[in-house]
Structure formats: C-alpha cells, structure tokens
Design a protein around this motif. Structure first.
Motif, PDB file in Angstrom:
ATOM      1  N   PHE A   2       1.149  -1.228   0.061  1.00 50.16           N
ATOM      2  CA  PHE A   2      -0.127   0.003   0.005  1.00 50.16           C
ATOM      3  C   PHE A   2       0.884   1.263   0.076  1.00 50.16           C
ATOM      4  O   PHE A   2       1.911   1.310   0.633  1.00 50.16           O
ATOM      5  CB  PHE A   2      -0.908   0.039   1.238  1.00 50.16           C
ATOM      6  N   THR A   5      -0.594   6.014  -3.504  1.00 48.54           N
ATOM      7  CA  THR A   5      -1.062   5.839  -4.803  1.00 48.54           C
ATOM      8  C   THR A   5      -1.742   4.594  -5.038  1.00 48.54           C
ATOM      9  O   THR A   5      -2.198   4.313  -6.153  1.00 48.54           O
ATOM     10  CB  THR A   5       0.043   6.177  -5.822  1.00 48.54           C
ATOM     11  N   ASN A   6      -1.694   3.629  -4.070  1.00 48.39           N
ATOM     12  CA  ASN A   6      -2.458   2.063  -4.157  1.00 48.39           C
ATOM     13  C   ASN A   6      -3.593   2.269  -3.847  1.00 48.39           C
ATOM     14  O   ASN A   6      -4.164   3.160  -3.206  1.00 48.39           O
ATOM     15  CB  ASN A   6      -1.263   1.222  -3.571  1.00 48.39           C
ATOM     16  N   ASP A   7      -4.154   1.129  -3.651  1.00 52.43           N
ATOM     17  CA  ASP A   7      -5.596   0.932  -3.351  1.00 52.43           C
ATOM     18  C   ASP A   7      -5.578   0.291  -1.749  1.00 52.43           C
ATOM     19  O   ASP A   7      -5.092  -0.680  -1.487  1.00 52.43           O
ATOM     20  CB  ASP A   7      -6.013  -0.295  -4.183  1.00 52.43           C
ATOM     21  N   PHE A   8      -6.093   1.166  -0.780  1.00 53.27           N
ATOM     22  CA  PHE A   8      -6.376   0.634   0.352  1.00 53.27           C
ATOM     23  C   PHE A   8      -7.065  -0.603   0.607  1.00 53.27           C
ATOM     24  O   PHE A   8      -6.755  -1.490   1.701  1.00 53.27           O
ATOM     25  CB  PHE A   8      -7.076   1.971   1.239  1.00 53.27           C
ATOM     26  N   ALA A   9      -8.108  -0.984  -0.218  1.00 52.56           N
ATOM     27  CA  ALA A   9      -8.883  -2.256  -0.189  1.00 52.56           C
ATOM     28  C   ALA A   9      -7.985  -3.530  -0.222  1.00 52.56           C
ATOM     29  O   ALA A   9      -8.081  -4.269   0.379  1.00 52.56           O
ATOM     30  CB  ALA A   9      -9.987  -2.205  -0.900  1.00 52.56           C
ATOM     31  N   THR A  10      -7.003  -3.096  -1.261  1.00 51.69           N
ATOM     32  CA  THR A  10      -6.310  -4.396  -1.576  1.00 51.69           C
ATOM     33  C   THR A  10      -5.366  -4.357  -0.237  1.00 51.69           C
ATOM     34  O   THR A  10      -4.971  -5.652   0.162  1.00 51.69           O
ATOM     35  CB  THR A  10      -5.341  -3.882  -2.802  1.00 51.69           C
ATOM     36  N   ASN A 159     -10.502   6.490   3.510  1.00 51.68           N
ATOM     37  CA  ASN A 159     -10.238   5.226   2.958  1.00 51.68           C
ATOM     38  C   ASN A 159     -11.074   3.954   3.059  1.00 51.68           C
ATOM     39  O   ASN A 159     -11.059   3.200   2.262  1.00 51.68           O
ATOM     40  CB  ASN A 159      -8.775   4.930   3.060  1.00 51.68           C
TER      41      ASN A 159
END
Length: 187
Positions: A2, A5-10, A159
């Motif tokens: 994370f 710039t990445n995805d919090f859900a991931t 987020n």
C-alpha cells in the motif's frame, strides 16, 4: 502492498488475511461486541481482555471498574444514538488512558472509530512514509489522542468505503506487528 497511490482495499484484504484468528481471546470480541444489545459489566471486562490479549490483572481490572463501569449507562445510550458528541465523551472519560479511551469509543461505534495501539501507530507511520523509531510511540495521553483524532480517524474515514472496520483493524494490527518485528523492512 500500500502506498498513497495504491488501493487501500487491497492492502486491507491482504493484511487482514494474515491476522491471528486463532488467539484464545478472539472469540471475546465477537461474543460481546453485539451491536443490537446493551453492554453488561462482563461484556466490557471481556472486551478489555480481548484488547490486551491477556488477563488484565488486578490493577487494570480495578481501573476498568472504577473508570469505565460508572459510565455503562452512557456507553449503552451512545451505542444506540446516531452520533456521538466527542467533547462530552472525552470529558466523561478524561481520567482514562488514551488507548483505553479510544477502545471504549470503538466499542460504542465499532464501524466509525478504529482500534488504536502501538501496532496501528507503526502501520500508519509506515504507510505514510514517516520515519519512526519503534520507541517513538507516544507515551503522553494528549499526544496519542491528538494522533488518533487528527490523523488516524480521518485517514481511515477517507479510505474506508464499505470495508468493515474490524477488517481494517486486523490489517493495520498485523502490518504493524510485522514492521515492529522487522524495523528495517522495505515493502
């Protein structure tokens, strides 16, 4: 896993899967956090045992009985209210240590207020690229509360989306434990 710039859900999906669900204490959370029922004194004590992942000892048990139990009616009233006045809450619990105070807040509104401890603090700082010696975890209540309300809660609120708060807590706790064990880790 994370970055801003990445995805919090991931991030949450990945790290929450590594959470230790086999702890002897994990069942206390689900057994006592029931959203549709008022808390009892026993619920509160066992949830604090879950939080510490160990027996509380006489001093901590006495503090809970002296500082939390007297406000059980308030806790249950707020549990069923739409919103919570943080000024009133903080005044009622002004003599309660920051981590315990934020834990009570989580118990009242578990989908709004995250858990907070050293692991979560470490995870937040790592995610945000904040260099931190592991011994820099704030010791003063005011500093911890300022971090919680001014940084952690807004970050998670921004987020969270539809992710259950418990899953976020599991991810941050697991990730913070990894960083604590491996402070030189680069992900």
């Amino acid at each position: 896993m994370f970055s801003p710039t990445n995805d919090f859900a991931t991030f949450v999906e990945h790290w929450s899967q590594l959470y230790d669900f086999n702890s002897n204490w994990e069942s206390n959370y689900y057994k006592h956090i029931k959203i549709d029922k008022p808390f009892t004194h026993n619920d509160i004590m066992e949830l604090f045992e879950w939080q510490s992942q160990a027996g509380l000892g006489k001093i901590r048990s006495a503090a809970i009985k002296d500082k939390i139990y007297p406000h059980l009616d308030y806790i249950n009233d707020m549990k069923f209210e739409e919103s919570l006045d943080l000024d009133v809450f903080n005044e009622k619990f002004k003599d309660v240590a920051a981590v315990s105070r934020t834990f009570v807040l989580h118990l009242i509104k578990p989908e709004v207020y995250p858990l907070y401890d050293q692991n979560v603090h470490i995870a937040y700082n790592f995610i945000h690229g904040i260099e931190m010696d592991l011994y820099d975890y704030p010791t003063k209540n005011e500093t911890r509360l300022k971090f919680y309300f001014k940084k952690l809660v807004p970050f998670i609120s921004a987020n969270k989306g539809n992710i259950p708060m418990k899953k976020i807590d599991e991810a941050l706790n697991t990730f913070g434990q990894l960083i604590k064990r491996n402070p030189k880790l680069k992900i």
